[in-house]
Design an enzyme around this catalytic site. Sequence first.
Site, PDB file in Angstrom:
ATOM      1  CE  LYS A 146      -6.152  -3.959   5.330  1.00  0.00           C
ATOM      2  NZ  LYS A 146      -6.706  -5.377   6.091  1.00  0.00           N
ATOM      3  CG  ASP A 193      -7.593  -8.295   8.291  1.00  0.00           C
ATOM      4  OD1 ASP A 193      -7.167  -8.028   8.841  1.00  0.00           O
ATOM      5  OD2 ASP A 193      -7.434  -7.389   6.859  1.00  0.00           O
ATOM      6  CG  HIS A 238      -7.438  -4.245  11.302  1.00  0.00           C
ATOM      7  ND1 HIS A 238      -6.119  -3.648  12.125  1.00  0.00           N
ATOM      8  CD2 HIS A 238      -7.411  -5.205  10.372  1.00  0.00           C
ATOM      9  CE1 HIS A 238      -4.956  -4.335  10.589  1.00  0.00           C
ATOM     10  NE2 HIS A 238      -5.401  -5.583  10.346  1.00  0.00           N
ATOM     11  CE  LYS A 248      -5.244  -9.665  12.253  1.00  0.00           C
ATOM     12  NZ  LYS A 248      -5.116  -8.960  12.063  1.00  0.00           N
ATOM     13  CB  THR A 249      -3.345 -15.019  11.229  1.00  0.00           C
ATOM     14  OG1 THR A 249      -2.485 -13.828  10.467  1.00  0.00           O
ATOM     15  CG2 THR A 249      -3.181 -15.518   9.385  1.00  0.00           C
ATOM     16  CB  SER A 260       2.407  -6.940  10.493  1.00  0.00           C
ATOM     17  OG  SER A 260       3.187  -7.711  10.057  1.00  0.00           O
ATOM     18  NE  ARG A 319      -2.163  -1.522   2.972  1.00  0.00           N
ATOM     19  CZ  ARG A 319      -1.486   0.083   4.722  1.00  0.00           C
ATOM     20  NH1 ARG A 319      -2.219   0.951   4.662  1.00  0.00           N
ATOM     21  NH2 ARG A 319      -1.254  -0.427   5.545  1.00  0.00           N
ATOM     22  NE  ARG A 328      -0.436  -9.224   2.741  1.00  0.00           N
ATOM     23  CZ  ARG A 328      -0.172  -8.535   3.348  1.00  0.00           C
ATOM     24  NH1 ARG A 328      -1.557  -9.388   4.212  1.00  0.00           N
ATOM     25  NH2 ARG A 328      -0.331  -7.767   3.675  1.00  0.00           N
TER      26      ARG A 328
END
Length: 672
Positions: free
Chosen positions: A335, A391, A354, A376-377, A372, A190, A456
């Site tokens: 996003k 997410d 988020h 979390k994942t 990051s 991004r 990704r």
Amino acid sequence: MADNGTVNGTENGEFSFPNTGTGTGTPRNGLAKIQTHSKKQNGICHDDSAPPVKAQTIDELHSLQKKKSAPTTPIKGAQGAFAPISEEERQKQQLQSISASLASLTRETGPKVVKGDPAKKPETPKVAHHVAHHHFTPTLSISDSALKFTHILYNLSPAELYEQAIKYEQGSFIASSGALATLSGAKTGRSPRDKRVVRDESTEDELWWGKGSPNIEMDEHTFMVNRERAVDYLNSLDKVYVNDQFLNWDPEHRIKVRIVSARAYHSLFMHNMCIRPTPEELEDFGTPDFTIYNAGRFPCNRYTHYMTSSTSIDLNLARREMVILGTQYAGEMKKGLFSVMHYLMPKRQILSLHSGCNVGKDGDVALFFGLSGTGKTTLSTDHNRFLIGDDEHCWSENGVSNIEGGCYAKCIDLSREKEPDIWNAIKFGTVLENVVFDEHTREVDFSDKSVTENTRAAYPIEYIPNAKIPCVGPHPKNVILLACDAFGVLPPVSKLNLAQTMYHFISGYTALVAGTEDGIKEPQATFSACFGAAFIMLHPTKYAAMLAEKMQRHGATGWLVNTGWSGGSYGSGNRIKLAYTRKIIDAIHSGSLLNANYEKTQVFGLEIPTGIDGVPSEILDPINTWSDQKAYEDTLLKLAGLFKKNFEGFVNYKIGKDNSLTEQILAAGPIF
């Protein structure tokens, strides 16, 4: 070969070569003449042939290969049983809507649009009013763009988008797993500094502007200049891709989005990431609530006011539009829409988050927040629980719902052992972004960073075996804030009261290990408000107040979980074992941690349990794990100081009618 000229193994006499030694059976070129001997059954040849195809030409044969697919249900609310809208009328209305989306605002009308691929000859109408081709021709003043048709490739399937990408887009390949490997061009992430939001009368007071805010302003006129540039570029193409899809799995609060793009890669990415409508839902889709114009292949004009590079991502909340110029990175669309939801949902008293989200077999929902590298994942993907989403979520009066229809997973160093669910989701239909693969076998090397470290995969959420479809759940029971504390002073787990939950939610802390100029690696504190400062539109305290209100009303408990270091900072201590963190998360889910005995820590005032099944009790209080007590206290005060300094930016913001809530949150921070 046998002496009589028959081929070995054909003693039944189906075919044989005459002996080439004689001159009679040999044609002039010297090759043996093949003689066939029919194997007859009752005097009739054995016939397993089928009747000839009903086609006079190769084009006709190709047309037989594909059968038409069209929804047949009438539009809801049609007048009486005999008044469903005709298929032709429906197609015309759909194209009128798309033409209106692509309208230049100075010409006040849209381009001529027609459905189908321009490469397929029969699809291009020879006469402008020939209805059978389902096109729409507005009346417009004559210009070059008025003389041509823009072909609309509308809600194509993954298979059709694969064909388009491989045929027309360089750098698109089918990987050995069946996924589509693509390149996003020069931008592989991004561009937050190039994102702009229109500042007008309504957003002036509503949005968070100024220091620390992700919202960089632009005016309405500049937005229109960029919109015109994007629309003119898209209209100049032979074909554009149009996706009509939904955001938010809660049917009461879902948003209709239209994405107009120039690349099959972008269309497939959004097909995976947004919620896919059924054919029936598509019939009465109507006008979208929000439109993205992705002209990312074309740069913005650097001479335009507010532009700082050839890239610009522009949001106009009043017009409900987003324009992308000068970046082909698909994550900008995902996003960008998330930012829009952060604006639209709180207006309906719905909290946009988020976070990851999963639900147990008994219906107990947990939210996972974390920047990051905090896990979390990994921690929200739990084989004993159902995944609601990885997410983006909404928390409304109905419970929680996933905003998206897919997952956008990091692929760097991905392995089947570490992340089996993500590994298995990389198959036909998945978009692989900027990965490197073997030129012959097309096997992806997930450790290769030649293009970017930010590789990704985008895939539909159904590709995760334990996904809960539809992606909705009851009100959360636990709100888990994850921090990877490389300073090694936060406890592995602490129970938070409401004010502490708000304080740590607004702070959004983690500490990554960053290399300094001398090559020495040391912890570096990172704070991102609401664990997603790049996407929030309102002041962080507004989301925090909504979170506290919902947690209080539905009896949810807040937890701070450190997945980082213990027994010393990075370099001297050790990373807390994932197995221990999983035991802590299991104890939160089961409710057993609520019943534990608690002690309070110094400085941060955190409640820590004295024992958890499967976790060594000595690591639960960080002070026990450090051999150097003085170093522990110094590091603890250093981190407390960083928290305090970061929070100064939020102190002057009043929440509610008086200042009492602000004071409560401040008191919940470190005291020293």
